[in-house]
Design a protein around this motif. Structure first.
Motif, PDB file in Angstrom:
ATOM      1  N   LYS A   1      -9.034  12.157  23.124  1.00 33.14           N
ATOM      2  CA  LYS A   1      -8.078  11.053  23.266  1.00 33.14           C
ATOM      3  C   LYS A   1      -8.613   9.790  22.594  1.00 33.14           C
ATOM      4  CE  LYS A   1      -5.110   8.999  26.761  1.00 33.14           C
ATOM      5  NZ  LYS A   1      -4.825   8.860  28.181  1.00 33.14           N
ATOM      6  N   LYS A   2      -9.922   9.537  22.795  1.00 33.07           N
ATOM      7  CA  LYS A   2     -10.546   8.368  22.177  1.00 33.07           C
ATOM      8  C   LYS A   2     -10.502   8.480  20.650  1.00 33.07           C
ATOM      9  CE  LYS A   2     -14.466   6.805  23.997  1.00 33.07           C
ATOM     10  NZ  LYS A   2     -15.925   6.702  24.247  1.00 33.07           N
ATOM     11  N   LEU A   3     -10.768   9.693  20.148  1.00 31.54           N
ATOM     12  CA  LEU A   3     -10.741   9.932  18.705  1.00 31.54           C
ATOM     13  C   LEU A   3      -9.331   9.698  18.150  1.00 31.54           C
ATOM     14  CD1 LEU A   3     -12.461  10.951  16.290  1.00 31.54           C
ATOM     15  CD2 LEU A   3     -11.593  13.236  16.803  1.00 31.54           C
ATOM     16  N   GLN A   4      -8.328  10.200  18.865  1.00 35.62           N
ATOM     17  CA  GLN A   4      -6.939   9.995  18.442  1.00 35.62           C
ATOM     18  C   GLN A   4      -6.600   8.506  18.407  1.00 35.62           C
ATOM     19  OE1 GLN A   4      -4.612  12.300  21.194  1.00 35.62           O
ATOM     20  NE2 GLN A   4      -4.581  14.110  19.875  1.00 35.62           N
ATOM     21  N   GLU A   5      -7.064   7.790  19.418  1.00 37.92           N
ATOM     22  CA  GLU A   5      -6.808   6.348  19.492  1.00 37.92           C
ATOM     23  C   GLU A   5      -7.465   5.633  18.309  1.00 37.92           C
ATOM     24  OE1 GLU A   5      -4.903   3.221  21.332  1.00 37.92           O
ATOM     25  OE2 GLU A   5      -4.900   5.300  22.028  1.00 37.92           O
ATOM     26  N   GLN A   6      -8.696   6.035  17.985  1.00 44.38           N
ATOM     27  CA  GLN A   6      -9.392   5.430  16.848  1.00 44.38           C
ATOM     28  C   GLN A   6      -8.655   5.719  15.541  1.00 44.38           C
ATOM     29  OE1 GLN A   6     -13.312   7.074  17.118  1.00 44.38           O
ATOM     30  NE2 GLN A   6     -14.096   5.409  18.404  1.00 44.38           N
ATOM     31  N   GLN A   7      -8.186   6.966  15.383  1.00 49.85           N
ATOM     32  CA  GLN A   7      -7.451   7.329  14.170  1.00 49.85           C
ATOM     33  C   GLN A   7      -6.155   6.540  14.071  1.00 49.85           C
ATOM     34  OE1 GLN A   7      -7.033  11.547  14.617  1.00 49.85           O
ATOM     35  NE2 GLN A   7      -8.973  12.014  13.603  1.00 49.85           N
ATOM     36  N   TYR A   8      -5.490   6.389  15.213  1.00 49.19           N
ATOM     37  CA  TYR A   8      -4.231   5.627  15.251  1.00 49.19           C
ATOM     38  C   TYR A   8      -4.472   4.179  14.842  1.00 49.19           C
ATOM     39  CZ  TYR A   8      -0.303   3.118  17.353  1.00 49.19           C
ATOM     40  OH  TYR A   8       0.755   2.278  17.563  1.00 49.19           O
ATOM     41  N   LYS A   9      -5.528   3.572  15.415  1.00 50.58           N
ATOM     42  CA  LYS A   9      -5.849   2.182  15.090  1.00 50.58           C
ATOM     43  C   LYS A   9      -6.229   2.034  13.624  1.00 50.58           C
ATOM     44  CE  LYS A   9      -7.166   0.489  19.630  1.00 50.58           C
ATOM     45  NZ  LYS A   9      -8.239  -0.031  20.468  1.00 50.58           N
ATOM     46  N   ALA A  10      -7.008   2.990  13.096  1.00 46.39           N
ATOM     47  CA  ALA A  10      -7.415   2.944  11.693  1.00 46.39           C
ATOM     48  C   ALA A  10      -6.195   3.032  10.773  1.00 46.39           C
ATOM     49  CB  ALA A  10      -8.388   4.080  11.389  1.00 46.39           C
ATOM     50  N   ARG A  11      -5.291   3.934  11.108  1.00 45.80           N
ATOM     51  CA  ARG A  11      -4.066   4.096  10.299  1.00 45.80           C
ATOM     52  C   ARG A  11      -3.223   2.828  10.357  1.00 45.80           C
ATOM     53  NH1 ARG A  11      -1.366   5.581   6.175  1.00 45.80           N
ATOM     54  NH2 ARG A  11       0.659   6.525   6.514  1.00 45.80           N
ATOM     55  N   LEU A  12      -3.109   2.263  11.544  1.00 48.17           N
ATOM     56  CA  LEU A  12      -2.340   1.033  11.725  1.00 48.17           C
ATOM     57  C   LEU A  12      -2.950  -0.109  10.906  1.00 48.17           C
ATOM     58  CD1 LEU A  12       0.127   0.296  13.503  1.00 48.17           C
ATOM     59  CD2 LEU A  12      -1.474  -0.713  15.102  1.00 48.17           C
ATOM     60  N   LYS A  13      -4.269  -0.200  10.948  1.00 49.47           N
ATOM     61  CA  LYS A  13      -4.973  -1.229  10.186  1.00 49.47           C
ATOM     62  C   LYS A  13      -4.763  -1.024   8.688  1.00 49.47           C
ATOM     63  CE  LYS A  13      -9.524  -3.374   9.906  1.00 49.47           C
ATOM     64  NZ  LYS A  13     -10.925  -3.255  10.300  1.00 49.47           N
ATOM     65  N   GLU A  14      -4.841   0.230   8.259  1.00 51.37           N
ATOM     66  CA  GLU A  14      -4.635   0.565   6.851  1.00 51.37           C
ATOM     67  C   GLU A  14      -3.235   0.152   6.389  1.00 51.37           C
ATOM     68  OE1 GLU A  14      -4.108   4.752   4.619  1.00 51.37           O
ATOM     69  OE2 GLU A  14      -5.953   4.594   5.792  1.00 51.37           O
ATOM     70  N   LEU A  15      -2.238   0.464   7.216  1.00 53.85           N
ATOM     71  CA  LEU A  15      -0.864   0.108   6.874  1.00 53.85           C
ATOM     72  C   LEU A  15      -0.680  -1.405   6.806  1.00 53.85           C
ATOM     73  CD1 LEU A  15       1.113   2.713   9.009  1.00 53.85           C
ATOM     74  CD2 LEU A  15       0.994   2.615   6.531  1.00 53.85           C
ATOM     75  N   LYS A  16      -1.293  -2.111   7.759  1.00 51.63           N
ATOM     76  CA  LYS A  16      -1.199  -3.573   7.759  1.00 51.63           C
ATOM     77  C   LYS A  16      -1.835  -4.160   6.510  1.00 51.63           C
ATOM     78  CE  LYS A  16      -0.867  -4.607  12.691  1.00 51.63           C
ATOM     79  NZ  LYS A  16      -1.539  -5.209  13.845  1.00 51.63           N
ATOM     80  N   GLU A  17      -3.025  -3.630   6.150  1.00 50.75           N
ATOM     81  CA  GLU A  17      -3.721  -4.114   4.949  1.00 50.75           C
ATOM     82  C   GLU A  17      -2.892  -3.836   3.701  1.00 50.75           C
ATOM     83  OE1 GLU A  17      -7.555  -2.275   5.005  1.00 50.75           O
ATOM     84  OE2 GLU A  17      -8.332  -3.642   6.533  1.00 50.75           O
ATOM     85  N   GLU A  18      -2.288  -2.639   3.652  1.00 50.05           N
ATOM     86  CA  GLU A  18      -1.445  -2.278   2.507  1.00 50.05           C
ATOM     87  C   GLU A  18      -0.260  -3.238   2.391  1.00 50.05           C
ATOM     88  OE1 GLU A  18       1.327   1.486   1.225  1.00 50.05           O
ATOM     89  OE2 GLU A  18      -0.501   1.899   2.359  1.00 50.05           O
ATOM     90  N   LYS A  19       0.360  -3.515   3.515  1.00 49.97           N
ATOM     91  CA  LYS A  19       1.504  -4.433   3.537  1.00 49.97           C
ATOM     92  C   LYS A  19       1.073  -5.827   3.092  1.00 49.97           C
ATOM     93  CE  LYS A  19       5.218  -5.860   6.656  1.00 49.97           C
ATOM     94  NZ  LYS A  19       5.702  -5.849   8.040  1.00 49.97           N
ATOM     95  N   GLU A  20      -0.081  -6.261   3.599  1.00 47.53           N
ATOM     96  CA  GLU A  20      -0.599  -7.585   3.250  1.00 47.53           C
ATOM     97  C   GLU A  20      -0.916  -7.667   1.758  1.00 47.53           C
ATOM     98  OE1 GLU A  20      -1.484 -11.443   4.011  1.00 47.53           O
ATOM     99  OE2 GLU A  20      -0.795 -10.049   5.540  1.00 47.53           O
ATOM    100  N   SER A  21      -1.527  -6.603   1.227  1.00 45.64           N
ATOM    101  CA  SER A  21      -1.878  -6.603  -0.197  1.00 45.64           C
ATOM    102  C   SER A  21      -0.617  -6.607  -1.062  1.00 45.64           C
ATOM    103  CB  SER A  21      -2.754  -5.402  -0.549  1.00 45.64           C
ATOM    104  OG  SER A  21      -2.030  -4.199  -0.367  1.00 45.64           O
ATOM    105  N   MET A  22       0.417  -5.876  -0.633  1.00 44.88           N
ATOM    106  CA  MET A  22       1.681  -5.884  -1.384  1.00 44.88           C
ATOM    107  C   MET A  22       2.283  -7.286  -1.379  1.00 44.88           C
ATOM    108  SD  MET A  22       3.428  -2.273  -0.281  1.00 44.88           S
ATOM    109  CE  MET A  22       4.951  -2.593  -1.161  1.00 44.88           C
ATOM    110  N   LYS A  23       2.241  -7.927  -0.227  1.00 45.08           N
ATOM    111  CA  LYS A  23       2.774  -9.283  -0.100  1.00 45.08           C
ATOM    112  C   LYS A  23       1.996 -10.244  -1.000  1.00 45.08           C
ATOM    113  CE  LYS A  23       3.812 -12.656   3.543  1.00 45.08           C
ATOM    114  NZ  LYS A  23       3.620 -12.957   4.959  1.00 45.08           N
ATOM    115  N   LYS A  24       0.666 -10.091  -0.992  1.00 45.16           N
ATOM    116  CA  LYS A  24      -0.190 -10.931  -1.814  1.00 45.16           C
ATOM    117  C   LYS A  24       0.103 -10.720  -3.301  1.00 45.16           C
ATOM    118  CE  LYS A  24      -4.752 -12.674  -0.865  1.00 45.16           C
ATOM    119  NZ  LYS A  24      -6.052 -12.366  -0.311  1.00 45.16           N
TER     120      LYS A  24
END
Length: 135
Positions: free
Chosen positions: A65-88
């Motif tokens: 469960k902890k591993l899944q949570e970490q993967q979820y957070k990492a994916r979420l962070k990746e998507l946010k960074e991608e969105k931010e970079s596109m905006k930039k």
């Protein structure tokens, strides 16, 4: 009323329900002087039977469960960074275009100004020549 909370109404001692019942001699009078109030015990959660739930899942399940949570957070962070970079990138492109446009306008103004100066010089020259010819 921790001691009487899990009892039926008939089973609860009268001292907890009826304020007119006589007090035990060992209790003495209340400190605040309100002897007519109903006696209440300290509220203790443990006596109510409420406790933290024991973890029913095993260590492996928790780790998974902890591993899944970490993967979820990492994916979420990746998507946010991608969105931010596109905006930039979009903002940078807009700035670049504005700079190009401003530079182009500046060159046009300079060209127009230069042309006007040249025309003005020629007019002055022509005036001078005309004045010289008229003498």
């Amino acid at each position: 009323m921790s001691t009487s909370s899990n009892l039926q109404y008939d089973e609860i001692p009268k001292k907890y329900i009826d304020p007119s019942t006589p007090k035990d001699k060992s209790e003495g009078s209340r400190v605040n002087g309100k002897d007519w109030k109903i006696k209440k015990d300290a509220f203790r959660v443990k006596t109510l039977g409420v406790s933290k739930p024991k973890s029913k899942n095993s260590y492996k399940e928790r780790e998974q469960k902890k591993l899944q949570e970490q993967q979820y957070k990492a994916r979420l962070k990746e998507l946010k960074e991608e969105k931010e970079s596109m905006k930039k990138a979009k903002i940078d492109e807009l700035k670049r275009r504005r700079e190009i446009k401003a530079e182009k306008e500046r060159y046009e103004k300079m060209a127009a100004k230069m042309h006007a100066k040249k025309v003005e010089r020629m007019k002055k020259r022509e005036k001078r020549n005309k004045m010289l010819k008229e003498r």
